[in-house]
Design an enzyme around this catalytic site. Structure first.
Site, PDB file in Angstrom:
ATOM      1  N   ASP A 203       0.822  -1.196   0.033  1.00  0.00           N
ATOM      2  CA  ASP A 203       0.047  -0.107   0.033  1.00  0.00           C
ATOM      3  C   ASP A 203       0.974   1.269   0.024  1.00  0.00           C
ATOM      4  O   ASP A 203       1.680   1.580   1.069  1.00  0.00           O
ATOM      5  CB  ASP A 203      -0.988   0.108   1.190  1.00  0.00           C
ATOM      6  CG  ASP A 203      -1.786   1.182   1.246  1.00  0.00           C
ATOM      7  OD1 ASP A 203      -1.527   1.986   0.420  1.00  0.00           O
ATOM      8  OD2 ASP A 203      -2.510   1.391   2.239  1.00  0.00           O
ATOM      9  N   CYS A 367      -8.528   6.587  10.461  1.00  0.00           N
ATOM     10  CA  CYS A 367      -8.755   5.354   9.977  1.00  0.00           C
ATOM     11  C   CYS A 367      -7.679   4.136  10.267  1.00  0.00           C
ATOM     12  O   CYS A 367      -7.082   3.430   9.371  1.00  0.00           O
ATOM     13  CB  CYS A 367      -8.768   5.427   8.425  1.00  0.00           C
ATOM     14  SG  CYS A 367     -10.200   6.193   7.778  1.00  0.00           S
TER      15      CYS A 367
END
Length: 409
Positions: A203, A367
């Site tokens: 990511d 998050c």
């Protein structure tokens, strides 16, 4: 073009929003990990498409469609060069990094996972690199394993290696933590996993706008990035995947453009990369992202990296000098993120007071709720840096934090 004393002024002049005021004070935008601002070159590219080129791509024979297709596919080739992929066939347009991870979870992982199999992530992941794997594992009866981090926010590489077992089917890990700023040893992670025949997804949502990423040198199987953190538009992202994986994967979505033929009895799929790009794409977004990558490369990561390291060091010293401030995330290899708490003050209160001083930071769990749990806190305040930020903006943050201390004294 360099990010230096004079170059920085030129860079800042390219970003119209940096000239505005907030609550009567000059804007100090320090929320770049959430999204970066857009230079005129990106805004002009998007406007130029809509005012002089607007047409749908692929299969059109009229001039506008052909020119739009050329620009759209030219952007794909630009992305390929940016990440040094071996072929443009390996570059899949998605809405954002989250969609890219979900695509891999759905089309690559789920068909391969069986009861008792394992997917390995780390304790510093964004929710979008946790939840898709939870769903995939739940559907298959597989197990999600989590490699721990230490008190500095660094991946414990020995523990990570121990968690690589004959049952591990995939590693999916951040290249740079959005909540801590930690830069993970991505090349070593890939090497350790590949030594056991385990594919790896990286990511790169945060890393991609701070450092040069070479997917062939990293040898990762998949990589995701998002345009709006690359000084580009929202709604456009990138999934890189090795061609052999993408060829073997079923489509993620069905619809127009991802097919070779359709009858009521059966359909066949288009070639890469179009097999994974159903429906009308974000053409303007791709063109805007092309302009953003050109802008980044015109400045150069050497200049960007040096400038951002200076800001990170300066901001760290500034925060450490304020009574009651504790920095969360002190990894030795770190970039661009200053997450912190102040004794006795909730981060949301910090953010509210700081905003009144014209400084934009982000507060909350970012998050990354498991990261907050790891450090025993509900949330942090986070200042995140980009190429156009200045020491003076960090000074404004420092003054605002002293104001926070006065209010809550």
């Amino acid at each position: 073009m360099t990010v230096g004393t004079i170059g920085l002024e030129r860079v800042r002049a390219d970003f119209p929003i940096l000239g505005r005021t907030v609550h009567g004070k000059p804007l100090a935008y320090l929320d770049n990990a959430a999204t970066t601002q857009k230079p005129r070159q990106v805004l002009d590219a998007i406007t130029s498409y809509y005012t002089g080129l607007n047409a749908n791509v692929h299969r059109g024979v009229h001039e506008l469609s052909e020119r739009a297709t050329e620009a759209y596919e030219g952007a794909r080739e630009r992305i390929r060069r940016y990440f040094n992929a071996g072929s443009a066939r390996e570059i899949i347009y998605v809405r954002n990094a989250t969609e890219g991870i979900n695509l891999v979870a759905y089309a690559f992982a789920r068909p391969r996972l069986k009861p008792g199999d394992e997917v390995l992530i780390s304790a510093m992941e964004h929710h979008s690199n946790i939840v898709p794997w939870q769903l995939a594992c739940e559907a298959a009866g597989a197990v999600l394993r989590v490699a721990p981090i230490d008190d500095r926010g660094e991946l414990i590489l020995e523990a990570f290696e121990r968690l690589l077992t004959p049952r591990t089917r995939l590693v999916s890990i951040t290249h740079m933590s959005n909540a801590l700023g930690t830069v993970t040893p991505a090349a070593e992670i890939v090497r350790l996993a590949h030594a056991r025949g385990i594919p790896v997804l990286l990511d790169a949502s945060q890393a991609a706008y701070h450092m040069r990423l070479d997917v062939q040198a990293l040898d990762c199987d998949f990589l995701v990035a998002t345009g709006h953190k690359l000084y580009g538009p929202t709604g456009i992202g990138v999934l890189y995947g090795k061609a052999e994986h993408l060829e073997a994967m079923p489509p993620f979505m069905g619809g127009g453009d991802m097919i070779a033929s359709v009858t009521f009895e059966r359909s066949t799929w288009n070639v890469l990369p179009y097999k994974f790009e159903a429906g009308t794409p974000d053409i303007a977004g791709a063109i805007g992202l092309h302009a953003a990558l050109d802008y980044i490369d015109a400045i150069g990561f050497e200049a960007i990296g040096a400038h951002e390291r200076d800001l990170l060091d300066y901001g760290t010293r500034m925060l450490e000098a304020i009574d009651g401030v504790r920095i969360i995330g002190t990894a030795r290899d770190k970039a661009s993120i200053l997450s912190f708490v102040i004794d006795g003050v909730h981060p949301h209160d910090i953010g509210t007071i700081v905003d009144r001083e014209g400084v934009a930071i982000r507060t909350g769990h970012h998050c990354a709720q498991p990261v907050m749990e790891r450090f025993g806190i509900p949330a942090t305040a986070r200042a995140s840096l980009a190429m156009y930020n200045t020491r003076e903006e960090l000074d404004a943050l420092g003054r605002a934090l002293h104001r926070v201390r006065e209010v809550f004294a």
